[in-house]
Design a protein around this motif. Structure first.
Motif, mmCIF file in Angstrom:
data_model
loop_
_atom_site.group_PDB
_atom_site.id
_atom_site.type_symbol
_atom_site.label_atom_id
_atom_site.label_comp_id
_atom_site.label_asym_id
_atom_site.label_seq_id
_atom_site.Cartn_x
_atom_site.Cartn_y
_atom_site.Cartn_z
ATOM 1 N N SER A 569 10.620 0.768 1.496
ATOM 2 C CA SER A 569 9.886 1.305 2.656
ATOM 3 C C SER A 569 9.477 2.753 2.439
ATOM 4 N N ASN A 571 8.818 4.057 -0.488
ATOM 5 C CA ASN A 571 7.775 4.037 -1.511
ATOM 6 C C ASN A 571 6.806 2.883 -1.265
ATOM 7 N N TYR A 572 6.527 2.642 -0.016
ATOM 8 C CA TYR A 572 5.757 1.464 0.343
ATOM 9 C C TYR A 572 4.353 1.481 -0.262
ATOM 10 N N ASN A 573 3.694 2.626 -0.330
ATOM 11 C CA ASN A 573 2.303 2.700 -0.791
ATOM 12 C C ASN A 573 2.177 2.874 -2.301
ATOM 13 N N THR A 574 3.259 2.808 -3.024
ATOM 14 C CA THR A 574 3.210 2.958 -4.490
ATOM 15 C C THR A 574 2.786 1.646 -5.118
ATOM 16 N N PRO A 575 2.214 1.684 -6.329
ATOM 17 C CA PRO A 575 1.759 0.447 -7.003
ATOM 18 C C PRO A 575 2.894 -0.536 -7.281
ATOM 19 N N ARG A 578 3.656 -2.492 -4.111
ATOM 20 C CA ARG A 578 2.551 -3.377 -3.778
ATOM 21 C C ARG A 578 2.444 -4.539 -4.765
ATOM 22 N N SER A 579 2.687 -4.254 -6.050
ATOM 23 C CA SER A 579 2.614 -5.332 -7.033
ATOM 24 C C SER A 579 3.760 -6.322 -6.845
ATOM 25 N N GLY A 582 4.423 -6.153 -1.649
ATOM 26 C CA GLY A 582 4.125 -5.362 -0.470
ATOM 27 C C GLY A 582 5.007 -5.769 0.691
ATOM 28 N N ASN A 801 4.804 4.471 -12.004
ATOM 29 C CA ASN A 801 4.527 4.044 -10.636
ATOM 30 C C ASN A 801 3.322 4.798 -10.089
ATOM 31 N N THR A 802 2.233 4.809 -10.915
ATOM 32 C CA THR A 802 1.011 5.514 -10.502
ATOM 33 C C THR A 802 -0.156 4.560 -10.589
ATOM 34 N N GLN A 803 -1.206 4.915 -9.858
ATOM 35 C CA GLN A 803 -2.402 4.067 -9.822
ATOM 36 C C GLN A 803 -3.087 4.051 -11.186
#
Length: 819
Positions: A569, A571-575, A578-579, A582, A801-803
């Motif tokens: 939660s 780090n919810y918006n991290t790749p 989400r991978s 989510g 853990n980056t886009q």
């Protein structure tokens, strides 16, 4: 009149001469009669004229002394009654005695007893034809009694018998005026059977005189042993023409060691003499009351060679005053008087007798005769309404009135109670069990008493067995060892083979020696058992150390899922999050935690709620987890492989939120399956008794039929998940959720294969532990191999853990597959 003439009025000349010369009492010399106000008829068997050999005169029987004793008992008893001041005051008893030497030629004597003034008018009501004979004592044998009884029954003349024990006379419809002062054959047979049972003799022979007495004994014995373990492989009626050599050979061929002889003395003496002559040894002989107190046989040389002789006899009761009566009479028989043919119509072939000879004769039936006279006297006393000093002489004494009073008899004679039951038998009586000792005497070793209850006792320490002190055996087959049942071998129950009882069964010889009884479910037994033992009840309690460790692991799992949920939660918006799915990650972690609830219901004593919750949370919420991984795998494959080839499918999937639709459908279907299955046959406690013979494993009975649909659905979802995840195995290395899902599924499948194998090989109490560990392993596999690597990247490899890092991986993979 043939024998009747010889045996009635004149055949007693032998005894008449004796009385005429020797006695000091007023007994007529020419015949056995004594005048009195009322007469007692007597029928005694002194001489015999029933043989096939012709005799000019009836011959005196071998047991003459015993019958001579009977006659003196009649004289003594009547005189004692006449001298009594309490019994029949001022009333004199007389007697009219006849020698019943033939069943076919003695009717004149019997008819004389029931005649009045020389005539018989059974249908007349006139008092002038009333006979003075109020009752008859005798005769001796059953056949004689059966011959005489119908004549006496017509006018209900009381027939008080002292020796006839045949059970047929208990039938009051045929013999209404028959009573007896000795027990019936029924009692004597019961004594014999009890002796057999005491010494465990089950393989016996029964030899009986071939007459009404012996055949009645055989019939009663056959009926009596029906419900016992005693077998009768051989029986034989004894007569003058019996081939004793053949009889003993037949018994020896059957290996019979116990012989019951239920016969009269004239049959027994040639039998025993033949046994000694034919060298028949090492047998147990059981004598009936007719010869158990025989005075001749125990003194014979070589009698001990035949074995051990036990007998059933009437107790010897000392009759007070009888010995003095004999001696005061100076009873001696001088042969010179017996040889006077003018006075006696038969040659005297007997030796001189003195009072000692008579008193020492076989005492059998003596007290029965004494009791019979006194029973008649008491009945007459009551009929005449006698008081202290006189009786009512105006009362006409009919035989049937005396009979009614006889039936109500209740007095004590020499410490013995004299009462009759409705069948004319004694209400109370006894037998003595005797043993022929080395001194030639019938030694009393036990007793049998009956009244309202039966008391039986034998002191076997007094018996000198012919087998060197050990009790002889007589069995067709030896007893089976403990834990074995009998399998009949042949037509007799006594002949059998022995078969051991298997595990889980036992034999109870008192209940059924022929059947191995099955133990109850809560009991167990080893092979060859005679009883069952309670099984040990086993289950893992909630306080057991292994249960505590599993609870700790389950709690740790909940803690880790909670921690991962917090981490995701944040780090919810991290790749990486989400991978991983989510928002679906939180659903998976939540369902894994709820599935974990099943672990807590695996321990403790099983109950319906515990059994229901043992797998229900796991099946329901683990289905959601697998459904999430199915759609997650499908999404991965769709994004990298299907989107380019089938764009419409991808657009439809996105438009209608296909992933959530699949999860909801899977959840609803599984919930329906579980509700229907658990409603039809809910899980319940189950006692596992077949795996361990000495234990009961408490477990839960999970019906396969009730849970088949839900398990199939779970397996189907698992299969789809495996297929989709396997299709994505070539995705980028650092972006390969498909590989992680595939590996978790392989661990899941391997876990339950191992558990299923264990269930087939092991059913002990630790199967609950193994089930709980399988559930935990299924949960931890996804936690460790799917979520934990992502947590590691978030915490320790944030650069991944980056886009930009994820886009680079995707671009490189796209170039690779396009080439």
């Amino acid at each position: 009149d043939g024998c009747s003439t010889l045996c009635t009025n004149k055949s007693f000349c032998l005894l008449g001469a004796f009385l005429h010369v020797c006695t000091q009492h007023t007994v007529p010399a020419s015949e056995f009669q004594l005048e009195g106000d009322y007469l007692i008829g007597g029928l005694f068997h002194i001489h015999d004229d029933t043989g096939s050999v012709y005799h000019e005169r009836p011959e005196a029987l071998d047991s003459f002394k015993q019958y001579f004793r009977f006659l003196w008992l009649i004289l003594f008893s009547v005189e004692q009654v006449n001298n009594s001041t309490n019994l029949l005051p001022n009333v004199s008893l007389g007697y009219d005695i006849f020698d019943h030497c033939s069943d076919t030629q003695n009717f004149p004597g019997v008819l004389k007893l029931i005649s009045a003034n020389g005539s018989i008018q059974p249908w007349s009501d006139k008092q002038s034809v009333l006979s003075k004979v109020i009752a008859v004592v005798g005769p001796f044998t059953s056949t004689q009694s059966l011959t005489v009884a119908p004549l006496l029954m017509v006018n209900l003349v009381p027939m008080v018998n002292y020796a006839t024990s045949t059970s047929v006379f208990s039938n009051k419809a045929k013999y209404p005026s028959f009573l007896r002062t000795l027990p019936s054959n029924l009692n004597m047979i019961d004594v014999i059977v009890r002796i057999l049972q005491k010494f465990n003799w089950r393989w016996v022979a029964f030899l009986n005189s071939d007459d009404d007495y012996g055949n009645d004994g055989l019939n009663l014995f056959t009926q009596r042993i029906k419900d016992t373990e005693i077998c009768l492989p051989y029986s034989k009626g004894l007569s003058d023409s019996t081939n004793y050599t053949q009889t003993f050979k037949q018994m020896e061929a059957k290996q019979i060691n116990v012989i019951i002889v239920f016969a009269l003395e004239n049959n027994v003496e040639p039998l025993i003499e033949s046994a000694m002559l034919l060298n028949v040894t090492n047998k147990v002989w059981i004598a009936g009351d007719a010869w158990a107190l025989n005075k001749k046989l125990p003194k014979m040389k070589g009698i001990k060679n035949i074995g051990t002789v036990l007998g059933v006899a009437e107790p010897v009761v000392t009759i007070p005053g009888f010995s003095d009566f004999l001696h005061s009479s100076k009873a001696q028989l001088h042969c010179k008087y017996a040889e006077q043919d003018t006075f006696c119509n038969q040659k005297c072939n007997c030796s001189c007798m003195n009072p000692e000879d008579i008193f020492a004769a076989d005492p059998s039936y003596s007290f029965a005769i004494y009791s019979a006279i006194y029973a008649i006297a008491h009945a007459l006393h009551n009929t005449l309404r006698c008081g202290a000093d006189k009786c009512d002489s105006n009362i006409t004494v009919y035989p049937y009135i005396v009979l009614a009073e006889l039936r109500k008899s209740n007095f004590t004679l020499v410490n013995n109670s004299i009462q009759f039951d409705d069948n004319g038998n004694l209400k109370q009586g006894s037998y003595s069990v005797v043993f022929w000792n080395n001194s030639g005497d019938a030694q009393e070793i036990g007793f049998y008493q009956f009244n309202s209850e039966v008391h039986f006792f034998v002191d076997d320490s007094k018996i000198e067995w012919h087998t060197n002190g050990e009790v002889p055996t007589s069995l067709c087959s030896p007893e089976c060892p403990a834990g074995y049942i009998k399998k009949r071998n042949g037509i007799y129950e006594c002949c059998f083979d022995c078969e051991i009882c298997a595990n889980g069964t036992y034999v109870n010889i008192t209940e059924s020696p022929y059947t191995c009884l099955k133990c109850k479910d809560i009991e167990w037994s080893e092979e060859g058992s005679t009883s069952c033992n309670l099984r040990a009840v086993e289950y893992i309690s909630a306080t057991d150390i292994v249960a505590t460790l599993v609870f700790v692991a389950a709690c740790a799992f909940v803690g880790m899922t909670l921690a991962m949920s917090v981490l995701f939660s944040v780090n919810y918006n991290t790749p990486v999050v989400r991978s991983a799915g989510g928002p679906m990650c939180f659903l998976i972690l939540g369902c894994l935690s709820l599935s974990n609830l099943s672990v807590f219901f695996h321990f403790g004593k099983p109950t319906v709620p515990l059994c229901t919750l043992r797998y229900l949370p796991f099946l329901l919420f683990y289905t959601i987890c697998l459904a999430c991984f199915v759609v997650r795998s499908f999404q991965i494959v769709c994004i990298f492989k299907i989107a380019a080839k089938i764009p419409k499918l991808h657009s439809w999937w996105v438009k209608y939120n296909g992933q959530w639709l699949v999860i909801v459908v899977a959840f609803v279907i599984q919930a329906i399956f579980l509700v229907i299955g658990y409603s039809c046959k809910p899980p319940s406690p189950y006692n596992e008794t077949s795996w361990y013979p000495d234990k009961i494993i408490l477990s839960c009975d999970i019906s396969l039929q009730a849970s088949t649909a839900s398990v199939i659905l779970l397996l189907s979802i698992c299969t789809l998940c495996f297929i989709f995840s396997y299709m994505g195995k070539n995705l980028p290395k650092n972006y390969n959720e498909a590989k992680a899902i595939t590996f978790c599924l392989l661990l899941l499948i391997l876990t339950w294969i191992i558990f299923a194998t264990e269930c087939m090989l092991y059913r002990g109490k630790y199967i609950q532990l193994l089930s709980a560990l399988a559930v935990l392993s299924s949960l931890y596999s996804f936690l460790f191999w799917y979520f934990l690597p992502k947590c590691f990247i978030i915490l320790f490899q944030p650069h991944k853990n980056t886009q930009q890092y994820f886009q680079g991986l995707i671009q490189n993979y796209t170039k690779t597959i396009s080439q």
